[in-house]
Motif scaffolding. Structure first.
Motif, PDB file in Angstrom:
ATOM      1  N   HIS A  98     -23.696 -25.839 -88.688  1.00 27.31           N
ATOM      2  CA  HIS A  98     -22.881 -26.826 -89.393  1.00 27.31           C
ATOM      3  C   HIS A  98     -21.385 -26.654 -89.144  1.00 27.31           C
ATOM      4  O   HIS A  98     -20.892 -25.538 -88.987  1.00 27.31           O
ATOM      5  N   LEU A  99     -20.704 -27.792 -89.181  1.00 32.43           N
ATOM      6  CA  LEU A  99     -19.250 -27.846 -89.236  1.00 32.43           C
ATOM      7  C   LEU A  99     -18.926 -28.240 -90.672  1.00 32.43           C
ATOM      8  O   LEU A  99     -19.470 -29.227 -91.184  1.00 32.43           O
ATOM      9  N   VAL A 100     -18.067 -27.486 -91.333  1.00 32.55           N
ATOM     10  CA  VAL A 100     -17.740 -27.740 -92.741  1.00 32.55           C
ATOM     11  C   VAL A 100     -16.250 -28.021 -92.846  1.00 32.55           C
ATOM     12  O   VAL A 100     -15.425 -27.186 -92.460  1.00 32.55           O
ATOM     13  N   CYS A 101     -15.912 -29.191 -93.370  1.00 32.97           N
ATOM     14  CA  CYS A 101     -14.509 -29.549 -93.550  1.00 32.97           C
ATOM     15  C   CYS A 101     -13.990 -28.887 -94.826  1.00 32.97           C
ATOM     16  O   CYS A 101     -14.543 -29.090 -95.903  1.00 32.97           O
ATOM     17  N   VAL A 102     -12.930 -28.108 -94.700  1.00 28.81           N
ATOM     18  CA  VAL A 102     -12.368 -27.408 -95.857  1.00 28.81           C
ATOM     19  C   VAL A 102     -11.541 -28.340 -96.739  1.00 28.81           C
ATOM     20  O   VAL A 102     -11.196 -27.984 -97.859  1.00 28.81           O
ATOM     21  N   THR A 103     -11.274 -29.555 -96.250  1.00 26.12           N
ATOM     22  CA  THR A 103     -10.489 -30.508 -97.028  1.00 26.12           C
ATOM     23  C   THR A 103     -11.387 -31.405 -97.883  1.00 26.12           C
ATOM     24  O   THR A 103     -11.243 -31.467 -99.095  1.00 26.12           O
ATOM     25  N   CYS A 104     -12.357 -32.068 -97.253  1.00 25.46           N
ATOM     26  CA  CYS A 104     -13.204 -33.030 -97.984  1.00 25.46           C
ATOM     27  C   CYS A 104     -14.612 -32.496 -98.252  1.00 25.46           C
ATOM     28  O   CYS A 104     -15.403 -33.166 -98.907  1.00 25.46           O
ATOM     29  N   GLU A 105     -14.943 -31.317 -97.730  1.00 32.54           N
ATOM     30  CA  GLU A 105     -16.238 -30.651 -97.891  1.00 32.54           C
ATOM     31  C   GLU A 105     -17.384 -31.371 -97.176  1.00 32.54           C
ATOM     32  O   GLU A 105     -18.544 -31.113 -97.431  1.00 32.54           O
ATOM     33  N   ARG A 106     -17.056 -32.261 -96.244  1.00 29.80           N
ATOM     34  CA  ARG A 106     -18.079 -32.910 -95.434  1.00 29.80           C
ATOM     35  C   ARG A 106     -18.778 -31.867 -94.576  1.00 29.80           C
ATOM     36  O   ARG A 106     -18.146 -30.920 -94.092  1.00 29.80           O
ATOM     37  N   VAL A 107     -20.086 -32.034 -94.390  1.00 30.20           N
ATOM     38  CA  VAL A 107     -20.876 -31.110 -93.577  1.00 30.20           C
ATOM     39  C   VAL A 107     -21.522 -31.909 -92.452  1.00 30.20           C
ATOM     40  O   VAL A 107     -22.186 -32.916 -92.699  1.00 30.20           O
ATOM     41  N   LEU A 108     -21.305 -31.467 -91.226  1.00 28.93           N
ATOM     42  CA  LEU A 108     -21.878 -32.127 -90.047  1.00 28.93           C
ATOM     43  C   LEU A 108     -22.812 -31.166 -89.334  1.00 28.93           C
ATOM     44  O   LEU A 108     -22.518 -29.972 -89.226  1.00 28.93           O
ATOM     45  N   ASP A 109     -23.923 -31.686 -88.838  1.00 32.86           N
ATOM     46  CA  ASP A 109     -24.861 -30.880 -88.063  1.00 32.86           C
ATOM     47  C   ASP A 109     -24.338 -30.685 -86.651  1.00 32.86           C
ATOM     48  O   ASP A 109     -23.745 -31.593 -86.067  1.00 32.86           O
ATOM     49  N   ILE A 110     -24.585 -29.504 -86.112  1.00 37.59           N
ATOM     50  CA  ILE A 110     -24.378 -29.280 -84.688  1.00 37.59           C
ATOM     51  C   ILE A 110     -25.592 -28.521 -84.157  1.00 37.59           C
ATOM     52  O   ILE A 110     -26.110 -27.622 -84.810  1.00 37.59           O
ATOM     53  N   ASP A 111     -26.058 -28.950 -83.038  1.00 39.77           N
ATOM     54  CA  ASP A 111     -27.127 -28.242 -82.345  1.00 39.77           C
ATOM     55  C   ASP A 111     -26.472 -27.469 -81.212  1.00 39.77           C
ATOM     56  O   ASP A 111     -25.844 -28.058 -80.335  1.00 39.77           O
ATOM     57  N   ALA A 112     -26.591 -26.166 -81.271  1.00 45.16           N
ATOM     58  CA  ALA A 112     -25.964 -25.303 -80.271  1.00 45.16           C
ATOM     59  C   ALA A 112     -26.954 -24.209 -79.895  1.00 45.16           C
ATOM     60  O   ALA A 112     -27.034 -23.185 -80.565  1.00 45.16           O
ATOM     61  N   PRO A 113     -27.732 -24.430 -78.836  1.00 41.01           N
ATOM     62  CA  PRO A 113     -28.746 -23.448 -78.437  1.00 41.01           C
ATOM     63  C   PRO A 113     -28.207 -22.038 -78.246  1.00 41.01           C
ATOM     64  O   PRO A 113     -28.907 -21.069 -78.511  1.00 41.01           O
ATOM     65  N   THR A 114     -26.947 -21.910 -77.835  1.00 38.36           N
ATOM     66  CA  THR A 114     -26.401 -20.563 -77.652  1.00 38.36           C
ATOM     67  C   THR A 114     -26.294 -19.817 -78.984  1.00 38.36           C
ATOM     68  O   THR A 114     -26.452 -18.601 -79.031  1.00 38.36           O
ATOM     69  N   LEU A 115     -26.039 -20.541 -80.074  1.00 37.28           N
ATOM     70  CA  LEU A 115     -25.973 -19.903 -81.390  1.00 37.28           C
ATOM     71  C   LEU A 115     -27.356 -19.457 -81.866  1.00 37.28           C
ATOM     72  O   LEU A 115     -27.470 -18.527 -82.661  1.00 37.28           O
ATOM     73  N   ASP A 116     -28.394 -20.137 -81.381  1.00 31.84           N
ATOM     74  CA  ASP A 116     -29.759 -19.761 -81.758  1.00 31.84           C
ATOM     75  C   ASP A 116     -30.170 -18.433 -81.135  1.00 31.84           C
ATOM     76  O   ASP A 116     -31.178 -17.845 -81.524  1.00 31.84           O
ATOM     77  N   LYS A 117     -29.382 -17.962 -80.171  1.00 37.29           N
ATOM     78  CA  LYS A 117     -29.721 -16.727 -79.443  1.00 37.29           C
ATOM     79  C   LYS A 117     -28.774 -15.580 -79.781  1.00 37.29           C
ATOM     80  O   LYS A 117     -28.670 -14.626 -79.022  1.00 37.29           O
ATOM     81  N   LEU A 118     -28.096 -15.662 -80.930  1.00 38.69           N
ATOM     82  CA  LEU A 118     -27.182 -14.585 -81.322  1.00 38.69           C
ATOM     83  C   LEU A 118     -27.926 -13.274 -81.481  1.00 38.69           C
ATOM     84  O   LEU A 118     -29.041 -13.239 -82.004  1.00 38.69           O
ATOM     85  N   ALA A 119     -27.286 -12.203 -81.066  1.00 40.29           N
ATOM     86  CA  ALA A 119     -27.835 -10.862 -81.318  1.00 40.29           C
ATOM     87  C   ALA A 119     -27.519 -10.535 -82.776  1.00 40.29           C
ATOM     88  O   ALA A 119     -26.362 -10.493 -83.175  1.00 40.29           O
ATOM     89  N   LEU A 120     -28.552 -10.348 -83.570  1.00 42.60           N
ATOM     90  CA  LEU A 120     -28.361 -10.130 -84.993  1.00 42.60           C
ATOM     91  C   LEU A 120     -28.314  -8.653 -85.335  1.00 42.60           C
ATOM     92  O   LEU A 120     -29.073  -7.854 -84.785  1.00 42.60           O
ATOM     93  N   PRO A 121     -27.428  -8.280 -86.266  1.00 47.60           N
ATOM     94  CA  PRO A 121     -27.347  -6.868 -86.675  1.00 47.60           C
ATOM     95  C   PRO A 121     -28.557  -6.492 -87.526  1.00 47.60           C
ATOM     96  O   PRO A 121     -28.818  -7.113 -88.547  1.00 47.60           O
TER      97      PRO A 121
END
Length: 153
Positions: A98-121
């Motif tokens: 998600h992209l979250v606007c700090v002004t109006c609090e709008r939330v937008l979806d983003i599909d980003a396959p690279t984020l789905d492959k994060l190395a998690l702690p």
């Protein structure tokens, strides 16, 4: 009234999940899921309650909140929480970010396959079952409004 494919498939999924998990399939849950699935703006519980009251004027706010919580528990919706804002809901349950606007609090979806492959702690003894990345910033509408305000000053 014809339904969008996403709404119809979500309602079929609701029927199946309720049947297999022994959860009553109520008209309130159906109507609330239908309202949620028809939107892509990540509404708050109050937004959904207001929208549904057009069809069900006697629906209480408490019932709407409980129905949304049940839909989340059943895996048919996702509750999106970020600091300083009301919880929002999404019928899109597959991993996305998600992209979250700090002004109006709008939330937008983003599909980003690279984020789905994060190395998690995994060194803290915490079992991660899912994740979503939220980027905070200012949306285009708020940036435009801010630019117009500067020009007006």
């Amino acid at each position: 009234m014809s339904r969008r494919p996403r709404e119809s498939s979500k309602l079929e999924e609701l029927e199946t999940v309720c049947r297999t998990q022994g959860v009553p399939l109520t008209i309130q849950r159906r109507v609330i899921l239908e309202a949620l699935a028809s939107r892509d703006d990540h509404p708050t519980a109050d937004d959904i309650w207001e929208a549904v009251r057009v069809r069900m004027p006697d629906l209480s706010r408490t019932t709407a909140y409980r129905a949304l919580d049940t839909l989340v528990r059943l895996g048919l919706a996702v509750k999106i929480c970020h600091p300083g804002s009301s919880a929002r809901f999404d019928a899109k349950t597959r991993r996305h970010h998600h992209l979250v606007c700090v002004t109006c609090e709008r939330v937008l979806d983003i599909d980003a396959p690279t984020l789905d492959k994060l190395a998690l702690p995994l060194d803290k003894g915490f079992e991660i079952t899912d994740y979503s990345v939220h980027f905070r910033g200012v949306c285009a509408s708020c940036r435009r409004a801010r630019g117009q305000q500067k020009e007006d000053s």
